[in-house]
Each structure stands twice: as C-alpha cells, then as structure tokens.
Motif scaffolding. Structure first.
Motif, PDB file in Angstrom:
ATOM      1  N   GLU A  85       1.063  -1.278   0.378  1.00  0.00           N
ATOM      2  CA  GLU A  85       0.218  -0.482   0.312  1.00  0.00           C
ATOM      3  C   GLU A  85       1.334   1.186   0.273  1.00  0.00           C
ATOM      4  O   GLU A  85       0.407   1.536  -0.625  1.00  0.00           O
ATOM      5  CB  GLU A  85      -0.827   0.093   1.492  1.00  0.00           C
ATOM      6  CG  GLU A  85      -1.781   0.742   1.501  1.00  0.00           C
ATOM      7  CD  GLU A  85      -2.543   1.145   2.353  1.00  0.00           C
ATOM      8  OE1 GLU A  85      -3.167   2.206   3.141  1.00  0.00           O
ATOM      9  OE2 GLU A  85      -3.164  -0.579   2.508  1.00  0.00           O
ATOM     10  N   MET A  86       1.755   1.013   0.385  1.00  0.00           N
ATOM     11  CA  MET A  86       2.458   2.411   0.590  1.00  0.00           C
ATOM     12  C   MET A  86       3.478   2.004  -0.385  1.00  0.00           C
ATOM     13  O   MET A  86       3.408   3.439  -1.355  1.00  0.00           O
ATOM     14  CB  MET A  86       3.430   2.600   2.252  1.00  0.00           C
ATOM     15  CG  MET A  86       2.569   2.287   3.842  1.00  0.00           C
ATOM     16  SD  MET A  86       4.505   2.036   4.354  1.00  0.00           S
ATOM     17  CE  MET A  86       5.447   3.439   4.255  1.00  0.00           C
ATOM     18  N   GLU A  87       3.975   1.582  -0.797  1.00  0.00           N
ATOM     19  CA  GLU A  87       4.527   1.898  -2.411  1.00  0.00           C
ATOM     20  C   GLU A  87       3.707   2.205  -2.821  1.00  0.00           C
ATOM     21  O   GLU A  87       4.283   3.411  -4.569  1.00  0.00           O
ATOM     22  CB  GLU A  87       5.327   0.561  -3.100  1.00  0.00           C
ATOM     23  CG  GLU A  87       5.254  -0.076  -4.026  1.00  0.00           C
ATOM     24  CD  GLU A  87       5.782  -1.151  -4.722  1.00  0.00           C
ATOM     25  OE1 GLU A  87       6.874  -1.335  -5.735  1.00  0.00           O
ATOM     26  OE2 GLU A  87       5.167  -2.073  -4.421  1.00  0.00           O
ATOM     27  N   GLU A  88       1.962   1.441  -3.572  1.00  0.00           N
ATOM     28  CA  GLU A  88       1.257   2.686  -4.566  1.00  0.00           C
ATOM     29  C   GLU A  88       1.175   3.718  -4.338  1.00  0.00           C
ATOM     30  O   GLU A  88       1.103   4.780  -5.050  1.00  0.00           O
ATOM     31  CB  GLU A  88       0.158   1.698  -4.368  1.00  0.00           C
ATOM     32  CG  GLU A  88       0.139   0.201  -4.673  1.00  0.00           C
ATOM     33  CD  GLU A  88      -1.043  -0.636  -4.949  1.00  0.00           C
ATOM     34  OE1 GLU A  88      -2.040  -0.472  -4.172  1.00  0.00           O
ATOM     35  OE2 GLU A  88      -1.332  -2.148  -4.818  1.00  0.00           O
ATOM     36  N   SER A  89       0.859   4.257  -2.957  1.00  0.00           N
ATOM     37  CA  SER A  89       0.941   5.530  -2.539  1.00  0.00           C
ATOM     38  C   SER A  89       2.113   6.326  -3.187  1.00  0.00           C
ATOM     39  O   SER A  89       1.835   7.756  -3.286  1.00  0.00           O
ATOM     40  CB  SER A  89      -0.047   5.567  -0.794  1.00  0.00           C
ATOM     41  OG  SER A  89      -0.681   5.043  -0.746  1.00  0.00           O
ATOM     42  N   LEU A  90       2.805   5.989  -2.514  1.00  0.00           N
ATOM     43  CA  LEU A  90       4.459   7.231  -2.280  1.00  0.00           C
ATOM     44  C   LEU A  90       4.940   7.023  -4.321  1.00  0.00           C
ATOM     45  O   LEU A  90       5.176   7.896  -4.539  1.00  0.00           O
ATOM     46  CB  LEU A  90       5.833   6.100  -1.198  1.00  0.00           C
ATOM     47  CG  LEU A  90       5.038   6.216  -0.379  1.00  0.00           C
ATOM     48  CD1 LEU A  90       6.735   5.508   0.381  1.00  0.00           C
ATOM     49  CD2 LEU A  90       5.470   8.173  -0.074  1.00  0.00           C
ATOM     50  N   GLY A  91       4.552   6.003  -4.837  1.00  0.00           N
ATOM     51  CA  GLY A  91       4.319   5.634  -6.055  1.00  0.00           C
ATOM     52  C   GLY A  91       3.533   7.126  -6.978  1.00  0.00           C
ATOM     53  O   GLY A  91       4.383   7.919  -8.493  1.00  0.00           O
ATOM     54  N   ARG A  92       3.077   6.921  -6.205  1.00  0.00           N
ATOM     55  CA  ARG A  92       1.285   8.166  -6.513  1.00  0.00           C
ATOM     56  C   ARG A  92       2.018   9.024  -7.059  1.00  0.00           C
ATOM     57  O   ARG A  92       1.753  10.403  -7.542  1.00  0.00           O
ATOM     58  CB  ARG A  92      -0.048   7.748  -7.002  1.00  0.00           C
ATOM     59  CG  ARG A  92      -0.438   6.754  -7.483  1.00  0.00           C
ATOM     60  CD  ARG A  92      -2.272   6.387  -7.196  1.00  0.00           C
ATOM     61  NE  ARG A  92      -2.771   6.549  -5.680  1.00  0.00           N
ATOM     62  CZ  ARG A  92      -2.330   5.510  -4.576  1.00  0.00           C
ATOM     63  NH1 ARG A  92      -2.268   3.759  -5.826  1.00  0.00           N
ATOM     64  NH2 ARG A  92      -2.473   5.406  -3.878  1.00  0.00           N
ATOM     65  N   LEU A  93       2.594   9.519  -5.564  1.00  0.00           N
ATOM     66  CA  LEU A  93       2.170  10.834  -5.176  1.00  0.00           C
ATOM     67  C   LEU A  93       4.433  11.493  -5.336  1.00  0.00           C
ATOM     68  O   LEU A  93       4.041  12.459  -6.197  1.00  0.00           O
ATOM     69  CB  LEU A  93       3.586  10.954  -3.307  1.00  0.00           C
ATOM     70  CG  LEU A  93       3.533  11.553  -2.429  1.00  0.00           C
ATOM     71  CD1 LEU A  93       2.584  13.462  -2.646  1.00  0.00           C
ATOM     72  CD2 LEU A  93       4.061  12.064  -1.385  1.00  0.00           C
ATOM     73  N   LEU A  94       5.062  10.826  -5.556  1.00  0.00           N
ATOM     74  CA  LEU A  94       6.386  10.728  -6.481  1.00  0.00           C
ATOM     75  C   LEU A  94       5.454  11.218  -8.729  1.00  0.00           C
ATOM     76  O   LEU A  94       6.524  12.115  -8.915  1.00  0.00           O
ATOM     77  CB  LEU A  94       7.434   9.958  -6.473  1.00  0.00           C
ATOM     78  CG  LEU A  94       7.384  10.041  -5.061  1.00  0.00           C
ATOM     79  CD1 LEU A  94       8.932   8.156  -4.676  1.00  0.00           C
ATOM     80  CD2 LEU A  94       8.848  10.962  -4.642  1.00  0.00           C
ATOM     81  N   THR A  95       5.142  10.371  -9.247  1.00  0.00           N
ATOM     82  CA  THR A  95       4.917  10.843  -9.903  1.00  0.00           C
ATOM     83  C   THR A  95       4.228  11.818 -10.366  1.00  0.00           C
ATOM     84  O   THR A  95       4.673  12.745 -11.314  1.00  0.00           O
ATOM     85  CB  THR A  95       3.974   9.616 -10.988  1.00  0.00           C
ATOM     86  OG1 THR A  95       4.149   8.110 -10.310  1.00  0.00           O
ATOM     87  CG2 THR A  95       3.504   9.599 -12.341  1.00  0.00           C
ATOM     88  N   VAL A 144      12.234  12.123 -10.857  1.00  0.00           N
ATOM     89  CA  VAL A 144      12.541  11.337 -12.210  1.00  0.00           C
ATOM     90  C   VAL A 144      12.571   9.647 -12.414  1.00  0.00           C
ATOM     91  O   VAL A 144      13.362   9.555 -10.750  1.00  0.00           O
ATOM     92  CB  VAL A 144      13.539  11.788 -12.988  1.00  0.00           C
ATOM     93  CG1 VAL A 144      14.454  10.923 -14.215  1.00  0.00           C
ATOM     94  CG2 VAL A 144      13.625  12.864 -13.624  1.00  0.00           C
ATOM     95  N   ARG A 145      11.619   8.974 -12.305  1.00  0.00           N
ATOM     96  CA  ARG A 145      11.736   6.865 -11.832  1.00  0.00           C
ATOM     97  C   ARG A 145      13.087   6.719 -12.612  1.00  0.00           C
ATOM     98  O   ARG A 145      13.812   6.210 -13.768  1.00  0.00           O
ATOM     99  CB  ARG A 145      10.381   6.978 -12.130  1.00  0.00           C
ATOM    100  CG  ARG A 145      10.126   5.151 -12.042  1.00  0.00           C
ATOM    101  CD  ARG A 145       8.672   4.670 -12.464  1.00  0.00           C
ATOM    102  NE  ARG A 145       8.355   4.036 -11.371  1.00  0.00           N
ATOM    103  CZ  ARG A 145       7.559   3.859 -10.451  1.00  0.00           C
ATOM    104  NH1 ARG A 145       6.924   4.327 -10.348  1.00  0.00           N
ATOM    105  NH2 ARG A 145       7.692   2.745  -9.812  1.00  0.00           N
TER     106      ARG A 145
END
Length: 72
Positions: A52-62, A68-69
């Motif tokens: 869940e944290m990976e998804e949330s932080l990924g959206r935030l960083l995107t 830059v990913r």
C-alpha cells in the motif's frame, strides 16, 4: 495541538525469507521543529502495508515535478 513528528528514515527493513508476510526495522523520527535527539523505534510492518505504501508513494512521486523514476 497534536505533536508533529518528522520521519527521517526506515532502517534495516528485513524479513526471515522472501515470502514473509511481516518485516521488522527501525523507524527513525524527530520531533518537528525541535532540537531534541532523534527517536529510534522498532516497528513491524505487514507485507500488505508495504504494498500500500509503495503504491501511495509511487503516485505521490509521479505527480511530483522534480521526480525522475529510476529503472528497477
């Protein structure tokens, strides 16, 4: 007003094996705006929360303009 804490890092997040459902590590925090030393708290995190944290932080960083990913 509630206390505000700043997360500095999550150290040593490990599991017993690659299929483990729970990880342990040390959350390093600091009271926001304070000169007090940091606190080290041992934490256990379930795999579902890590996902869940990976998804949330990924959206935030995107959405972040400066992010830059990196290729994994």
């Amino acid at each position: 007003m509630a206390e505000e804490w700043e997360i500095l890092t999550l150290r040593g997040l490990t599991a017993t094996d690659e299929r483990a459902e729970e990880f342990t590590g040390t959350l390093v925090i600091h009271r926001a705006g304070s000169n007090e030393p940091v606190e080290n708290i041992t934490v256990r995190i379930r795999r579902s929360i890590v996902r869940e944290m990976e998804e949330s932080l990924g959206r935030l960083l995107t959405r972040s303009t400066a992010f830059v990913r990196r290729n994994r």
